[in-house]
Write a protein that holds these residues in place. Structure first.
Motif, short mmCIF file in Angstrom:
data_model
loop_
_atom_site.label_atom_id
_atom_site.label_comp_id
_atom_site.label_asym_id
_atom_site.label_seq_id
_atom_site.Cartn_x
_atom_site.Cartn_y
_atom_site.Cartn_z
N LYS A 45 14.27 4.19 11.54
CA LYS A 45 13.25 4.12 10.49
C LYS A 45 13.42 5.22 9.44
O LYS A 45 12.46 5.63 8.79
CB LYS A 45 11.86 4.21 11.11
CG LYS A 45 11.58 3.05 12.09
CD LYS A 45 10.12 3.02 12.50
CE LYS A 45 9.83 1.80 13.37
NZ LYS A 45 8.40 1.60 13.60
N TYR A 48 12.14 4.35 5.95
CA TYR A 48 10.68 4.37 5.91
C TYR A 48 10.17 5.81 5.79
O TYR A 48 9.28 6.10 4.98
CB TYR A 48 10.13 3.71 7.17
CG TYR A 48 8.65 3.91 7.42
CD1 TYR A 48 7.70 3.51 6.50
CD2 TYR A 48 8.21 4.52 8.60
CE1 TYR A 48 6.34 3.70 6.73
CE2 TYR A 48 6.86 4.71 8.84
CZ TYR A 48 5.94 4.30 7.90
OH TYR A 48 4.60 4.50 8.14
N ILE A 49 10.74 6.72 6.57
CA ILE A 49 10.33 8.13 6.51
C ILE A 49 10.58 8.69 5.12
O ILE A 49 9.72 9.38 4.54
CB ILE A 49 11.10 8.96 7.57
CG1 ILE A 49 10.74 8.49 8.99
CG2 ILE A 49 10.78 10.44 7.42
CD1 ILE A 49 11.64 9.08 10.06
N ASN A 51 10.80 7.10 2.26
CA ASN A 51 9.90 6.49 1.29
C ASN A 51 8.51 7.14 1.35
O ASN A 51 7.88 7.39 0.31
CB ASN A 51 9.78 4.99 1.54
CG ASN A 51 11.03 4.24 1.13
OD1 ASN A 51 11.82 4.73 0.31
ND2 ASN A 51 11.25 3.05 1.69
N GLU A 52 8.03 7.40 2.57
CA GLU A 52 6.72 8.04 2.71
C GLU A 52 6.76 9.48 2.23
O GLU A 52 5.82 9.98 1.62
CB GLU A 52 6.25 7.96 4.17
CG GLU A 52 5.96 6.56 4.66
CD GLU A 52 4.92 5.85 3.80
OE1 GLU A 52 3.78 6.35 3.72
OE2 GLU A 52 5.26 4.81 3.21
N ASN A 53 7.88 10.15 2.49
CA ASN A 53 8.03 11.53 2.03
C ASN A 53 8.07 11.60 0.50
O ASN A 53 7.54 12.54 -0.11
CB ASN A 53 9.30 12.15 2.62
CG ASN A 53 9.51 13.59 2.17
OD1 ASN A 53 10.44 13.90 1.44
ND2 ASN A 53 8.65 14.49 2.61
N ASN A 157 1.45 11.72 4.00
CA ASN A 157 2.19 10.47 4.19
C ASN A 157 3.37 10.65 5.14
O ASN A 157 3.61 9.81 6.01
CB ASN A 157 2.67 9.93 2.84
CG ASN A 157 1.52 9.55 1.93
OD1 ASN A 157 0.80 8.60 2.18
ND2 ASN A 157 1.32 10.32 0.86
N SER A 158 4.09 11.75 4.98
CA SER A 158 5.23 12.04 5.87
C SER A 158 4.76 12.22 7.31
O SER A 158 5.37 11.69 8.25
CB SER A 158 5.94 13.30 5.40
OG SER A 158 6.32 13.21 4.05
N ALA A 161 3.71 8.92 8.99
CA ALA A 161 4.90 8.12 9.34
C ALA A 161 5.56 8.65 10.61
O ALA A 161 5.91 7.88 11.52
CB ALA A 161 5.89 8.13 8.18
N GLU A 164 3.35 8.05 13.72
CA GLU A 164 3.40 6.66 14.15
C GLU A 164 4.65 6.39 14.99
O GLU A 164 4.61 5.66 15.98
CB GLU A 164 3.38 5.74 12.92
CG GLU A 164 2.02 5.66 12.25
CD GLU A 164 2.06 4.84 10.96
OE1 GLU A 164 3.18 4.48 10.52
OE2 GLU A 164 0.98 4.56 10.40
N ILE A 165 5.76 6.99 14.60
CA ILE A 165 7.01 6.83 15.35
C ILE A 165 6.88 7.45 16.74
O ILE A 165 7.27 6.86 17.76
CB ILE A 165 8.18 7.45 14.57
CG1 ILE A 165 8.49 6.58 13.35
CG2 ILE A 165 9.40 7.63 15.45
CD1 ILE A 165 9.47 7.20 12.38
#
Length: 420
Positions: A45, A48-49, A51-53, A157-158, A161, A164-165
Motif C-alpha cells: 500500500k 496509498y501512504i 497519496n495520504e502523506n 492523514n499519514s 493511513a 489502518e494498515i
C-alpha cells in the motif's frame, strides 16, 4: 472538556488496558507475525501512504511549518522502505517478555527469579513525523505493551493511513486489535484527558517540541519518560585530526538538520582555532550554515555573526550553529554541561586521556568519541527502532528501544517453605 470527548478518551483507554492484559501472554511468534504482515501491507500500500502523506504536505503551509518541520513530515519511497526495514529488524530481536534477568536459590531452597515483563499501556504523543507511527507501535507490541498513539494534526492523514494498515495486520494475524490505537479526534483537550488516567495508562512518552514535553510533564498523573530539547555539541580538541573534525562536524550538523541528534553548537580548543576552525567553518558555510560565534570566532571567521548567550542554549533545527573557542578541555566540558540538554555530545581527539576525561565528565545520555552525534539512535545502536531518546535518568536514558519499554517482577518458587 465535553462529556463526549471524555467518554471517547475513556473508551480508548479502557480498550488499551484490556488489550494490555492480553498482550502480556501473547507469544513472540504472534508478535512477529504481526510485524511481518504490517511490513508486507506497507509495501503493498505504498502508493496509498504516499497519496495520504501528500495531503499533509500540501496542508503544511497552513500550519506555518518551517522547512525542517516539513521535512520531518515528508514520506517518500526511501523513508517508507526504512519504516518497513525497521519492522522486520524488530521482528528479528529476541522477545524480551519472560526472559530471566537474574535467578538465585536462597539457603532455604526458594528460587527467586527477576523476570522481564511489559510496562502495560503506553500513551505516546508525538509531532510531525509519521514514520514514528509504525516504529512506536512496533516497539510497544514487541515488548508486550498496548499503545495509544496521539500524532500531530499536521500529519493526520499519514497517521490514519498507517494506523489502518497496522490494524489490518492485527485482524489478519490475531493480535489484539486494540493493542495499537490512534487517537482520531483533533481536539487538543484529549491529551489532558489521557494524562489524568493513571489507573489505565502506565506511562506517557511525549516526543516533540519542548513546550509539549513540559506541558505533559506538568500535567501527567503517571510517570513520564521525557525527551527535552537536543542542543547537541561537537568539541574539537587540541589533539583533533583536522580531516575527522571537518567530516564529523559537517555530518553532525548538516546530514539532517531537523532532528534531535543534529549538532547545534561547535566548541573549539584555542590551540587549533586558527588551523582547524577555518576548514570546518568553510565546509559548514558551503552547506548554508550561519555561524554565530564568540569574539574569537568572529575574529577568525569573517562571515560569523556575534553570538548572544541565548544562541548557546538554542536547538536551531535548521541552518544555524553556535561556535565558541575555549582555552582548555575543562572549559569545553564546563560550557557543554552548562548549555547542553543532556542529549548527545561528541569529542574529536586523537588523545586517549582527553577522550576519557570527556566521556566521564560530560553528563549526557550519549557521548561520542570521533563519531557524529547523528549516531545516537536506536537503530544505529542496534536496539531496532526507538520510541524516543530520553534525556531523563529514570526509568530509561538514551534511545528507548524494546527493553526500555519493559520492567520486571519477582517470581518465587518453592516447595512449602514458610518464614520463621
Amino acid at each position: 472538556m465535553t462529556q463526549n470527548l471524555h467518554d471517547y478518551c475513556n473508551a480508548v483507554a479502557d480498550r488499551a488496558k484490556k488489550a494490555s492484559a492480553e498482550m502480556a501472554g501473547i507469544s513472540g511468534a504472534l508478535k512477529n507475525a504481526w510485524l511481518f504482515r504490517s511490513a508486507a501491507l506497507m509495501t503493498e500500500k505504498q502508493e496509498y501512504i504516499l497519496n495520504e502523506n501528500k495531503k499533509d504536505i500540501d496542508a503544511a503551509p497552513s500550519f506555518d511549518l518551517t522547512p525542517a518541520e516539513t521535512d520531518r513530515l515528508l514520506l517518500n519511497p526511501k523513508r517508507i522502505n526504512e519504516m518497513i526495514n525497521a519492522l522486520e529488524e524488530i521482528a528479528a530481536f529476541p522477545d524480551p517478555v519472560g526472559s530471566i534477568i537474574e535467578s538465585t536459590i536462597r539457603p532455604n531452597g526458594i528460587e527467586v527469579q527477576k523476570v522481564r515483563v511489559p510496562l502495560g499501556v503506553v500513551f505516546f504523543i508525538y509531532e510531525s513525523r509519521p514514520n514514528v507511527t509504525p516504529d512506536a507501535a512496533a516497539i510497544c507490541v514487541k515488548s508486550g505493551n498496548a499503545v495509544i498513539l496521539r500524532g500531530g494534526k499536521e500529519s493526520v492523514n499519514s497517521n490514519i493511513a498507517l494506523a489502518e494498515i497496522l490494524a489490518q495486520a492485527a485482524r489478519e494475524t490475531g493480535l489484539p486489535e486494540d493493542a495499537v490505537q490512534l487517537v482520531r479526534t483533533p481536539d487538543r483537550e484529549a491529551v489532558g484527558h489521557f494524562l489524568h488516567m493513571p489507573d489505565k495508562i502506565t506511562v506517557t512518552i511525549p516526543r516533540g517540541g519542548e513546550g509539549l514535553i513540559r506541558r505533559v510533564a506538568a500535567e501527567a498523573q503517571m510517570p513520564v519518560i521525557k525527551h527535552f530539547a537536543g542542543n547537541c555539541h561537537v568539541y574539537i580538541d587540541q589533539y583533533a585530526d583536522a580531516e575527522i573534525a571537518e567530516k564529523v562536524t559537517v555530518n553532525a550538523k548538516c546530514q539532517r538538520m531537523g532532528v534531535c541528534n543534529a549538532a547545534e553548537s561547535l566548541v573549539v580548543h584555542n590551540a587549533v582555532a586558527k588551523t582547524i576552525l577555518p576548514l570546518v567553518a568553510k565546509a559548514l558555510i558551503q552547506y548554508g550554515i550561519e555561524l554565530r560565534g564568540c569574539p574569537k570566532t568572529c575574529e577568525i571567521i569573517s562571515g560569523a555573526k556575534p553570538a548572544a548567550d541565548a544562541d548557546y542554549k538554542t536547538e536551531f533545527h535548521g541552518p544555524v550553529m553556535s561556535v565558541i573557542v575555549v582555552d582548555s578541555l575543562q572549559a569545553a566540558i564546563e560550557h557543554i554541561n552548562k548549555y547542553s540538554d543532556g542529549h548527545t555530545e561528541a569529542i574529536i581527539t586523537k588523545d586517549l586521556n582527553s577522550a576519557r576525561e570527556f566521556v566521564v565528565k560530560i553528563d549526557s545520555s550519549a557521548v561520542m568519541v570521533n563519531v557524529s552525534t547523528r549516531f545516537n539512535d536506536g537503530g544505529q545502536f542496534g536496539l531496532g527502532a526507538e520510541i524516543g531518546i530520553s534525556t531523563d535518568k529514570f526509568h530509561a536514558r538514551g534511545p528507548c528501544g524494546i527493553k526500555e519499554l519493559t520492567t520486571y517482577k519477582y517470581i518465587v518458587y518453592g516447595d512449602g517453605q514458610v518464614r520463621e
